[in-house]
Design a protein around this motif. Sequence first.
Motif, PDB file in Angstrom:
ATOM      1  N   GLN A 316       0.752  -1.296   0.096  1.00 13.41           N
ATOM      2  CA  GLN A 316      -0.035   0.008  -0.059  1.00 13.41           C
ATOM      3  C   GLN A 316       0.899   1.350   0.088  1.00 13.41           C
ATOM      4  OE1 GLN A 316      -2.683  -0.690   3.399  1.00 13.41           O
ATOM      5  NE2 GLN A 316      -4.408  -0.300   2.003  1.00 13.41           N
ATOM      6  N   THR A 317       0.356   2.384  -0.549  1.00 17.90           N
ATOM      7  CA  THR A 317       0.914   3.683  -0.456  1.00 17.90           C
ATOM      8  C   THR A 317       0.870   4.120   1.169  1.00 17.90           C
ATOM      9  OG1 THR A 317      -0.978   5.024  -0.883  1.00 17.90           O
ATOM     10  CG2 THR A 317       0.209   4.172  -2.527  1.00 17.90           C
ATOM     11  N   VAL A 318       2.017   4.747   1.430  1.00 19.55           N
ATOM     12  CA  VAL A 318       1.823   5.286   2.861  1.00 19.55           C
ATOM     13  C   VAL A 318       0.754   5.943   3.175  1.00 19.55           C
ATOM     14  CG1 VAL A 318       3.038   6.637   4.580  1.00 19.55           C
ATOM     15  CG2 VAL A 318       4.441   5.186   2.985  1.00 19.55           C
ATOM     16  N   PRO A 319       0.046   6.973   2.399  1.00 20.14           N
ATOM     17  CA  PRO A 319      -1.163   7.618   3.009  1.00 20.14           C
ATOM     18  C   PRO A 319      -2.220   6.494   3.149  1.00 20.14           C
ATOM     19  CG  PRO A 319      -0.207   8.890   1.352  1.00 20.14           C
ATOM     20  CD  PRO A 319       0.527   7.650   1.371  1.00 20.14           C
ATOM     21  N   GLN A 320      -2.431   5.587   2.157  1.00 22.04           N
ATOM     22  CA  GLN A 320      -3.461   4.738   1.999  1.00 22.04           C
ATOM     23  C   GLN A 320      -3.644   3.754   3.460  1.00 22.04           C
ATOM     24  OE1 GLN A 320      -2.988   2.690  -1.397  1.00 22.04           O
ATOM     25  NE2 GLN A 320      -4.628   3.998  -2.569  1.00 22.04           N
ATOM     26  N   TRP A 321      -2.303   3.332   3.729  1.00 27.32           N
ATOM     27  CA  TRP A 321      -2.141   2.364   4.864  1.00 27.32           C
ATOM     28  C   TRP A 321      -2.369   3.290   6.128  1.00 27.32           C
ATOM     29  CZ3 TRP A 321       2.451   2.707   8.466  1.00 27.32           C
ATOM     30  CH2 TRP A 321       2.387   1.666   9.455  1.00 27.32           C
ATOM     31  N   LEU A 322      -1.692   4.343   6.269  1.00 28.22           N
ATOM     32  CA  LEU A 322      -2.194   5.280   7.398  1.00 28.22           C
ATOM     33  C   LEU A 322      -3.619   5.469   7.688  1.00 28.22           C
ATOM     34  CD1 LEU A 322       0.929   7.567   7.586  1.00 28.22           C
ATOM     35  CD2 LEU A 322       0.541   5.848   9.272  1.00 28.22           C
ATOM     36  N   SER A 443       6.572  11.563   1.931  1.00 23.57           N
ATOM     37  CA  SER A 443       6.127  10.544   0.677  1.00 23.57           C
ATOM     38  C   SER A 443       4.860  11.177   0.088  1.00 23.57           C
ATOM     39  CB  SER A 443       5.949   9.251   1.599  1.00 23.57           C
ATOM     40  OG  SER A 443       4.765   9.272   2.454  1.00 23.57           O
ATOM     41  N   THR A 444       4.876  10.447  -0.960  1.00 19.65           N
ATOM     42  CA  THR A 444       3.398  11.044  -1.981  1.00 19.65           C
ATOM     43  C   THR A 444       2.879   9.651  -2.317  1.00 19.65           C
ATOM     44  OG1 THR A 444       4.782  11.148  -3.786  1.00 19.65           O
ATOM     45  CG2 THR A 444       4.053  13.181  -2.803  1.00 19.65           C
ATOM     46  N   ASP A 445       3.207   8.843  -3.176  1.00 20.04           N
ATOM     47  CA  ASP A 445       2.818   7.748  -3.820  1.00 20.04           C
ATOM     48  C   ASP A 445       3.901   6.469  -3.355  1.00 20.04           C
ATOM     49  OD1 ASP A 445       0.495   8.897  -4.864  1.00 20.04           O
ATOM     50  OD2 ASP A 445       1.654   8.848  -6.850  1.00 20.04           O
ATOM     51  N   GLN A 446       4.697   6.769  -2.454  1.00 22.04           N
ATOM     52  CA  GLN A 446       5.665   5.720  -1.755  1.00 22.04           C
ATOM     53  C   GLN A 446       4.995   4.793  -1.282  1.00 22.04           C
ATOM     54  OE1 GLN A 446       8.318   7.352   0.970  1.00 22.04           O
ATOM     55  NE2 GLN A 446      10.083   6.183   0.391  1.00 22.04           N
ATOM     56  N   LYS A 447       5.430   3.331  -1.644  1.00 25.74           N
ATOM     57  CA  LYS A 447       5.059   2.195  -0.736  1.00 25.74           C
ATOM     58  C   LYS A 447       5.518   2.115   0.517  1.00 25.74           C
ATOM     59  CE  LYS A 447       2.936   0.577  -4.761  1.00 25.74           C
ATOM     60  NZ  LYS A 447       1.634   0.795  -5.023  1.00 25.74           N
ATOM     61  N   VAL A 448       4.631   1.478   1.388  1.00 28.22           N
ATOM     62  CA  VAL A 448       5.421   1.309   2.687  1.00 28.22           C
ATOM     63  C   VAL A 448       6.657   0.460   2.769  1.00 28.22           C
ATOM     64  CG1 VAL A 448       4.643   0.141   4.883  1.00 28.22           C
ATOM     65  CG2 VAL A 448       2.925   1.375   3.779  1.00 28.22           C
ATOM     66  N   ALA A 449       6.611  -0.426   1.799  1.00 26.63           N
ATOM     67  CA  ALA A 449       8.021  -1.322   1.856  1.00 26.63           C
ATOM     68  C   ALA A 449       9.347  -0.506   1.344  1.00 26.63           C
ATOM     69  CB  ALA A 449       7.611  -2.324   0.754  1.00 26.63           C
ATOM     70  N   GLU A 450       8.843   0.759   0.588  1.00 25.70           N
ATOM     71  CA  GLU A 450       9.928   1.695   0.473  1.00 25.70           C
ATOM     72  C   GLU A 450      10.408   2.540   1.243  1.00 25.70           C
ATOM     73  OE1 GLU A 450       8.626   1.710  -4.413  1.00 25.70           O
ATOM     74  OE2 GLU A 450       8.094   3.369  -2.877  1.00 25.70           O
ATOM     75  N   LEU A 451       9.715   2.715   2.484  1.00 22.94           N
ATOM     76  CA  LEU A 451      10.260   3.555   3.568  1.00 22.94           C
ATOM     77  C   LEU A 451      11.660   3.271   4.091  1.00 22.94           C
ATOM     78  CD1 LEU A 451       6.991   4.082   5.706  1.00 22.94           C
ATOM     79  CD2 LEU A 451       7.966   5.780   4.120  1.00 22.94           C
ATOM     80  N   PRO A 452      12.774   4.197   4.213  1.00 21.64           N
ATOM     81  CA  PRO A 452      13.899   3.739   4.544  1.00 21.64           C
ATOM     82  C   PRO A 452      13.886   3.486   6.341  1.00 21.64           C
ATOM     83  CG  PRO A 452      13.917   6.059   3.953  1.00 21.64           C
ATOM     84  CD  PRO A 452      12.466   5.419   3.526  1.00 21.64           C
ATOM     85  N   VAL A 453      14.873   2.708   6.764  1.00 17.96           N
ATOM     86  CA  VAL A 453      15.024   2.748   8.073  1.00 17.96           C
ATOM     87  C   VAL A 453      16.546   3.375   8.411  1.00 17.96           C
ATOM     88  CG1 VAL A 453      15.253   1.166  10.078  1.00 17.96           C
ATOM     89  CG2 VAL A 453      13.479   0.970   8.785  1.00 17.96           C
ATOM     90  N   LEU A 454      17.438   2.923   7.628  1.00 22.16           N
ATOM     91  CA  LEU A 454      18.870   3.238   7.925  1.00 22.16           C
ATOM     92  C   LEU A 454      18.819   4.844   7.570  1.00 22.16           C
ATOM     93  CD1 LEU A 454      20.730   0.426   5.878  1.00 22.16           C
ATOM     94  CD2 LEU A 454      20.143   0.603   8.448  1.00 22.16           C
ATOM     95  N   THR A 455      19.906   5.382   8.588  1.00 24.65           N
ATOM     96  CA  THR A 455      20.289   6.938   8.436  1.00 24.65           C
ATOM     97  C   THR A 455      20.986   6.740   7.115  1.00 24.65           C
ATOM     98  OG1 THR A 455      22.215   6.438   9.805  1.00 24.65           O
ATOM     99  CG2 THR A 455      20.096   6.900  11.010  1.00 24.65           C
ATOM    100  N   ALA A 456      21.275   8.143   6.783  1.00 28.65           N
ATOM    101  CA  ALA A 456      22.151   8.354   5.728  1.00 28.65           C
ATOM    102  C   ALA A 456      23.430   8.127   5.791  1.00 28.65           C
ATOM    103  CB  ALA A 456      22.117   9.924   5.333  1.00 28.65           C
TER     104      ALA A 456
END
Length: 546
Positions: A316-322, A443-456
């Motif tokens: 899901q996209t981040v907004p849809q999921w939230l 995020s706009t249409d970013q998928k939940v799976a694409e959210l990064p966890v690691l810092t830069a």
Amino acid sequence: MTAFDLTAQPSGGAIEDIYPLTGLQQGMLFHSRLAPGMGVYWIWMGLPLHGDLDPGVLRQAWELVFARHEVLRTGVVWEQVPVPMAVVSRSVPLPWQVIDLSGLDEDAQRRAIDDYLAADETTGADFAAPTLVRVALVRLGEDRHQLLWSYHHLLLDGWSSPAVIGEVLQAYQELVAGRQPILPDRRPFRDFVAWLLGQDQEEAKRYWREQLAGFTAPNALGVGHTTGETGRGTAWARLDKDAFARVAEFARRHRLTVNTVVQGAWAVLTARYAGTDDVVFGVTSSGRSGQLDGIESVIGLLMNTTPARIKVDPGQTVPQWLAAVQAEQVRGRRFEHTPLTDIQACSQVPAGQPLFETLFIFENYPAPGWNGGQGSPGTGGLRAGAVFHGRPQGNYPLTVAAGIGPVQELSIRLDYERDRFDPAAMERMAEHLATVLEAIATSTDQKVAELPVLTAAERVQVVADWNDTVAPLPGVGGAHDLVAERVRQHPDAVAVVCGSRLVTYGGLWERAGRFAGLLRAAGAGPESVVGLCLPRGIDLVAAVLG
């Protein structure tokens, strides 16, 4: 003997009311008695007071507020009764103490206050006493004081404590001006308890059985281990004013609460750490969602802790999921007062195991009811500074508490058991949480799976630094030249091992030569393509070299 007789004995005074503790209050009582002297659920607050202060009038203001609110005159009885009972005394002497530190320098004053608070926390609550509250006024100078107020959490939640302080200061202002204080009407806490006892528990249990179906074990974050340390530690994730503004704008644009966004970020992080898309953690709700008229005005402990089960849908996209997460929060609000013990019984988690080991709190309390540091007419210019307070020691291995600061920054506190988690792991987790939050905000249409966890910095380390394995190769034509060189230098060294068999470089070279001779005899020459069909082993390596 009746419950009235039993409860009247410890307090030693006239009883105004008796009613059962709520489920959360019973849990707090249990964990406090389980660890005496540890300050479990004991809270203190400090309020700097500047200007001309009349201690006698301030005490009078406190006494007036004590008389108004039954929770401040409440003790507890738990023995020889079916359930622990709250015992409200009709009149309780104010537990008031004045401490004069004006003769000490500032460093000595700070040490003395720290010593007082440490001793107060160790003493904790005497549940058989007619009140679980203590008040101290510390004199620091001619026009400088600190008000120190401590109490057990089972009396008050985070909505109530600022209201109590606000009433005290309002009453003080009126009394100093020679007027009779007129304080806001409030519904008594016992009305909330009566309403709670009248709720349909069977309907609530059906809801929680549906919510927790198939969940059989608490999520393990994968970073806990025995450290040998004791006590609790703290790590912080902070978003400055600009970063938080992006989070708030994302929430507004998608009709979400900031609570939902931060809670969603924690769900994503929990899922990544635990290696599952099905996460459960505790959440604390205010309990003031309007199901009872006047509930927002009640002074007492209305909050409750319930599980949040969130399916982290990677597609899901981040907004849809939230939006789906928030919709379930709204649906579950009807059942937010269900005791956690009842909810646990509705789950498939085996008895003796916790339903969750992390607690999420979003601290969104109303603004304090005092003048924000400005002097008021008739008070001699008395100014109340910003409240500072200690955090209650809870009973969860990890508590995540988020709150919006005075300059619109977001601070998230990770409070953890040091015998389960080491500081470095918690600091990394805090940084990862901030990373997820900032990614959600952009995020706009970013998928939940694409959210990064690691810092830069961690991404550079993983992608670049750890993959920087470039090494110079010898100036040779191919692998056979390297093997030929090893044959010349170390013919008796082991070249290939396959199970119990092994061959030296000299032996491997000899096998390869024999195979090359067979190929030439069969008509193969330079640049000929020859197919090999051999099992993994010494002969396959020899054939490749031949």
